[in-house]
Motif scaffolding. Structure first.
Motif, PDB file in Angstrom:
ATOM      1  N   LYS A  99      74.806  17.229  50.104  1.00  0.00           N
ATOM      2  CA  LYS A  99      75.098  18.666  50.000  1.00  0.00           C
ATOM      3  C   LYS A  99      76.353  18.889  49.164  1.00  0.00           C
ATOM      4  CE  LYS A  99      75.852  22.894  52.668  1.00  0.00           C
ATOM      5  NZ  LYS A  99      76.904  23.332  51.726  1.00  0.00           N
ATOM      6  N   ARG A 100      77.379  18.079  49.407  1.00  0.00           N
ATOM      7  CA  ARG A 100      78.615  18.199  48.606  1.00  0.00           C
ATOM      8  C   ARG A 100      78.352  17.804  47.158  1.00  0.00           C
ATOM      9  NH1 ARG A 100      80.723  15.793  53.397  1.00  0.00           N
ATOM     10  NH2 ARG A 100      80.885  13.753  52.347  1.00  0.00           N
ATOM     11  N   VAL A 101      77.480  16.825  46.953  1.00  0.00           N
ATOM     12  CA  VAL A 101      77.127  16.422  45.588  1.00  0.00           C
ATOM     13  C   VAL A 101      76.462  17.579  44.848  1.00  0.00           C
ATOM     14  CG1 VAL A 101      75.622  14.918  44.222  1.00  0.00           C
ATOM     15  CG2 VAL A 101      76.953  13.973  46.122  1.00  0.00           C
ATOM     16  N   ALA A 102      75.511  18.249  45.502  1.00  0.00           N
ATOM     17  CA  ALA A 102      74.806  19.374  44.879  1.00  0.00           C
ATOM     18  C   ALA A 102      75.770  20.508  44.552  1.00  0.00           C
ATOM     19  CB  ALA A 102      73.696  19.865  45.796  1.00  0.00           C
ATOM     20  N   ARG A 138      67.689  26.347  56.792  1.00  0.00           N
ATOM     21  CA  ARG A 138      68.699  25.593  56.040  1.00  0.00           C
ATOM     22  C   ARG A 138      68.299  25.515  54.572  1.00  0.00           C
ATOM     23  NH1 ARG A 138      67.632  19.299  57.700  1.00  0.00           N
ATOM     24  NH2 ARG A 138      65.431  19.491  58.270  1.00  0.00           N
ATOM     25  N   THR A 139      69.274  25.452  53.699  1.00  0.00           N
ATOM     26  CA  THR A 139      69.028  25.500  52.257  1.00  0.00           C
ATOM     27  C   THR A 139      69.054  24.119  51.603  1.00  0.00           C
ATOM     28  OG1 THR A 139      71.387  25.912  51.856  1.00  0.00           O
ATOM     29  CG2 THR A 139      69.940  27.840  52.068  1.00  0.00           C
ATOM     30  N   GLU A 140      69.387  23.067  52.355  1.00  0.00           N
ATOM     31  CA  GLU A 140      69.374  21.703  51.837  1.00  0.00           C
ATOM     32  C   GLU A 140      68.537  20.819  52.755  1.00  0.00           C
ATOM     33  OE1 GLU A 140      72.454  23.116  52.385  1.00  0.00           O
ATOM     34  OE2 GLU A 140      72.782  23.801  50.336  1.00  0.00           O
ATOM     35  N   ARG A 151      58.672  15.054  55.739  1.00  0.00           N
ATOM     36  CA  ARG A 151      58.088  16.392  55.673  1.00  0.00           C
ATOM     37  C   ARG A 151      59.032  17.420  56.295  1.00  0.00           C
ATOM     38  NH1 ARG A 151      51.922  18.373  56.662  1.00  0.00           N
ATOM     39  NH2 ARG A 151      52.335  20.507  57.341  1.00  0.00           N
ATOM     40  N   PHE A 152      59.118  18.568  55.631  1.00  0.00           N
ATOM     41  CA  PHE A 152      59.910  19.695  56.138  1.00  0.00           C
ATOM     42  C   PHE A 152      59.013  20.928  56.174  1.00  0.00           C
ATOM     43  CE2 PHE A 152      62.488  23.486  55.090  1.00  0.00           C
ATOM     44  CZ  PHE A 152      63.268  23.529  56.239  1.00  0.00           C
ATOM     45  N   ASP A 153      58.788  21.478  57.384  1.00  0.00           N
ATOM     46  CA  ASP A 153      57.938  22.660  57.555  1.00  0.00           C
ATOM     47  C   ASP A 153      58.801  23.900  57.749  1.00  0.00           C
ATOM     48  OD1 ASP A 153      54.885  21.709  58.109  1.00  0.00           O
ATOM     49  OD2 ASP A 153      56.314  20.220  58.855  1.00  0.00           O
ATOM     50  N   PHE A 154      58.295  25.036  57.281  1.00  0.00           N
ATOM     51  CA  PHE A 154      59.003  26.296  57.466  1.00  0.00           C
ATOM     52  C   PHE A 154      58.013  27.415  57.781  1.00  0.00           C
ATOM     53  CE2 PHE A 154      58.104  25.938  52.930  1.00  0.00           C
ATOM     54  CZ  PHE A 154      57.576  27.177  52.618  1.00  0.00           C
TER      55      PHE A 154
END
Length: 332
Positions: A99-102, A138-140, A151-154
């Motif tokens: 996250k800090r890298v981005a 969350r955005t990251e 996998r990330f579900d929303f």
């Protein structure tokens, strides 16, 4: 004496907190140093991708610039790989680093002259308005090819701001960090409307960069539910233990208000207003005609009025003398 005891208690508490804080073994690259290396790594990969030539040439430049990054930070390839594996199995900690890298990469892009709209044009949008960012998760996200981190579900439920004819777009940035193997990820979005019809869209990702997945507007239908997921596939190398990471940042879900729908609504309101005004004018005209008719019935026209002395014409009096005889007409 009391102050001395208080100082000792505070010191012991600080030591206990420091002992409880998770630390990285010294044989691995420390988090701050790893952050610096990863920033330079992504910058080097971006420069390598801009080089012209064949696929083999691109791979050569990537390796060349990566070795330059390692040399700059004074570490070997083996030290870098072993540290990545250490963070790889600690996804939560690695996600904070990335996250800090981005954030740093975005700041550097702006410092080099890239406009805010090119970095993240939807970052400042609120959840209201004609163009609104309705993303509340969350955005990251950090994905690996192995469950449960692959996998990330929303899910997004419709609220009162949703209208008929709205369109939607999933937007995010992705960065791959692969030691070997082919990159393969999937982004999927489905929208369910108030009549239970479903519209979906899928995008297959194999390179780093910006991704936008759109759902077009459907007139006279309002969305009631949005579902989707981001998935990183292991591909043919399902059993491979090589480092393979996909970092997703700047996640947004944008809702666009249909201008056509609004103009049609305005047009309907305008037509309704014009119709009411026309009906009012017609009513006023009918009332005026009725009043005029009543006046004409109450007051005769000039042609119908007679002079006072002509209302009863004078009668001619017949004066008969004694010698006057009235003769009856003869029958023929």
């Amino acid at each position: 004496m009391k102050l001395c005891r208080l100082f000792i208690v505070s010191a012991i508490g600080a030591l206990l907190l420091a002992a409880c804080k998770p630390t990285v073994p010294r044989k691995y690259i420390q988090p701050d140093d790893m952050e610096d290396i990863l920033v330079d790594f992504h910058l080097a990969q971006g420069i390598a991708q801009q080089q012209e030539g064949s696929y083999e040439d691109a791979q050569y430049y990537k390796e060349l610039y990566f070795n330059a990054v390692l040399q700059k930070h004074g570490i070997t390839r083996a030290e870098f790989d072993s540290s990545l594996v250490y963070y790889y199995v600690r996804a939560d900690r690695f996600q904070k680093i990335y996250k800090r890298v981005a954030d740093r990469l975005s700041d550097q892009a702006l410092a080099l002259g890239t406009s805010q709209s090119e970095v993240d044009r939807y970052a400042t949008l609120s959840s209201n308005g004609d163009t609104a960012n309705i993303w509340a998760d969350r955005t990251e996200v950090l994905l690996t090819p192995h469950a449960p981190y692959n996998r990330f579900d929303f899910s997004i439920e419709a609220d009162t701001t949703f209208r008929e004819g709205d369109s939607f777009m999933l937007s995010f940035m992705s960065d791959y960090l692969y030691q070997s193997g082919s990159k393969s990820a999937v982004a999927y979005v489905t929208v369910t409307y108030d009549n239970d019809s479903v519209v979906s869209n899928t995008s297959h990702l194999s390179v780093s960069g910006a991704t936008q997945l759109r759902i077009a507007a459907i007139n006279k239908l309002k969305a009631k539910r949005i579902r989707g997921f981001l998935y990183l596939s292991a591909g043919r190398d399902d059993k491979s233990q090589a480092l393979r990471l996909m970092f997703i940042s700047q996640l947004r879900f944008i809702k666009f208000r249909s201008q056509q729908t609004e103009s049609e609504a305005d047009k309907k309101d305008s037509l309704r207003t014009d119709s009411l005004a026309t009906d009012s004018l017609k009513l006023d005209s009918l009332k005026a005609d009725a009043d005029s008719a009543k006046a004409e019935l109450a007051t005769p026209s000039e042609s119908q009025q007679l002079p006072t002395n002509a209302q009863h014409p004078p009668r001619k009096l017949l004066h008969l003398d004694k010698d006057t005889r009235i003769q009856k007409p003869k029958k023929e």
